[in-house]
Design an enzyme around this catalytic site. Structure first.
Site, PDB file in Angstrom:
ATOM      1  N   ILE A 122     -60.763  -5.522  -6.228  1.00  0.00           N
ATOM      2  CA  ILE A 122     -60.621  -4.195  -6.237  1.00  0.00           C
ATOM      3  C   ILE A 122     -62.103  -3.433  -5.833  1.00  0.00           C
ATOM      4  O   ILE A 122     -63.184  -3.932  -6.260  1.00  0.00           O
ATOM      5  CB  ILE A 122     -60.478  -3.520  -7.611  1.00  0.00           C
ATOM      6  CG1 ILE A 122     -59.081  -4.184  -8.285  1.00  0.00           C
ATOM      7  CG2 ILE A 122     -60.465  -2.112  -7.600  1.00  0.00           C
ATOM      8  CD1 ILE A 122     -58.755  -3.772  -9.476  1.00  0.00           C
ATOM      9  N   CYS A 123     -62.039  -2.473  -4.951  1.00  0.00           N
ATOM     10  CA  CYS A 123     -63.224  -1.639  -4.234  1.00  0.00           C
ATOM     11  C   CYS A 123     -64.325  -2.898  -3.626  1.00  0.00           C
ATOM     12  O   CYS A 123     -63.828  -3.943  -3.076  1.00  0.00           O
ATOM     13  CB  CYS A 123     -63.931  -1.100  -5.718  1.00  0.00           C
ATOM     14  SG  CYS A 123     -65.053  -0.105  -5.073  1.00  0.00           S
ATOM     15  N   THR A 124     -65.317  -2.925  -4.230  1.00  0.00           N
ATOM     16  CA  THR A 124     -66.518  -3.878  -3.726  1.00  0.00           C
ATOM     17  C   THR A 124     -66.303  -5.243  -4.376  1.00  0.00           C
ATOM     18  O   THR A 124     -67.111  -6.063  -3.756  1.00  0.00           O
ATOM     19  CB  THR A 124     -67.877  -3.162  -3.710  1.00  0.00           C
ATOM     20  OG1 THR A 124     -68.125  -3.239  -5.200  1.00  0.00           O
ATOM     21  CG2 THR A 124     -68.121  -2.053  -3.291  1.00  0.00           C
TER      22      THR A 124
END
Length: 337
Positions: A122-124
């Site tokens: 998720i995300c970075t």
């Protein structure tokens, strides 16, 4: 076939591997979405489909990026039995997000992934997968603000910073925090079908499928005043998917010129009207394939593709499978194609 066996009594285990600086929204969303998914039919109806467990490389107190910490009693041994592993983002300075390399403890933890398990970020969190070599030869995404840093640290990888998530079978990545919701719903839909994912979305009060990609969230150099919206035109189109929906009609329902409507539509949804319509027709077809016995050719007419051949081509282009394979996977016995 679904990655999760519908006949199994034991829920599919999802391990969330958190690190210092974890974002509470990402962690909470995973627990909420997977934790809400329930079997809808059979003697086990109402029972959980997933068992979500939070773990970390060193059990104990894990600081978040908020003003509180987490007490995480589970260590990396949880990964031994997990069918799915999710890696949220972190703001900690000693993580792959900043240096492009794994800490020794994190690298050791990831070696515990069992064969056949799928891993998602998720995300970075995508930086962790990249540093571990799990994205080699695959397409990935991350938050648009971190795309340049990702490219500098991992120039050999293929990054698509315009999409909300990528799915490469056993390895998936998503964009910003909210895109983690899209990813989780996608996994639930992939495992158990559109009906279960829609039920989870309703309970959580989020859209079961979000239109467009990250482009709609990237700030533009010159903000455009939006006195009107294309939302009424989109709502009208959803009620008329069974027939051709030309661009000039959509624009008329928004009281705009075709040129203004096209620009505004892309700004609001992140994609063109034609691409949006195709996706909505595919989504409607998915529901009909799961919930009715109507032949594929009839469903093609119901959703505006006209012919079964057109539906099959669009279905395979969007989902990677034929309508018949999709229906067999999520519904069982069906009329022949």
């Amino acid at each position: 076939m679904p990655l999760v066996d519908e006949s199994a009594v034991r829920p599919h285990r999802v391990a969330v591997l958190v690190r210092p600086g974890v974002m509470p929204l990402e962690l909470g969303a995973v627990h909420q979405l997977f934790g809400t998914a329930r079997r809808q039919e059979g003697p086990a109806a109402g029972t959980p489909l997933y068992d979500v467990v939070t773990c970390t490389v060193e059990p104990g107190r894990v600081p978040t990026d908020a003003d509180f910490a987490l007490d995480v009693p589970h260590g990396p041994d949880v990964l031994d039995e997990a069918g799915t592993v999710l890696v949220p983002a972190t703001h900690a300075p000693d993580q792959p997000e900043t240096g492009g390399t794994l800490t020794p403890a994190l690298a050791t933890a990831l070696t515990r992934l069992r064969p056949g398990a799928r891993i998602a970020s998720i995300c970075t969190g995508a930086f962790v997968l990249a540093a571990a070599g799990l994205l080699d030869g695959r397409r990935a995404t991350t938050h648009w603000q971190s795309a340049a840093a990702f490219g500098r640290l991992f120039p050999h990888l293929t990054l698509d910073a315009e999409v909300l998530f990528t799915d490469d079978g056993d390895v998936l990545t998503s964009a910003g925090e909210a895109a983690g919701i899209d990813l989780c719903l996608h996994l639930i839909r992939r495992d158990h079908g559109a009906a279960v994912a829609a039920d989870v979305a309703r309970r959580t009060v989020v859209p079961p499928y979000r239109e467009g990609g990250q482009a709609q969230y990237v700030p533009h150099p010159i903000p455009e005043a939006h006195g009107t919206s294309t939302a009424p035109a989109r709502a009208w189109a959803l009620e008329h998917l069974d027939r051709p929906v030309p661009l000039h009609e959509l624009a008329a329902h928004a009281s705009m010129s075709v040129r203004t409507f096209t620009r505004r539509f892309r700004s609001e949804t992140g994609c063109s009207p034609g691409r949006w319509l195709t996706r909505q027709r595919v989504e409607r077809a998915r529901v009909l394939l799961e919930e009715t016995d109507r032949p594929v050719d009839a469903i093609a007419g119901d959703v505006g593709f006209g012919t079964g051949a057109s539906l099959r081509a669009q279905f395979r282009d969007v989902l990677g499978v034929s309508p018949i394979v999709y229906r067999t996977t999520f519904r069982g016995g069906i009329p022949s194609d």
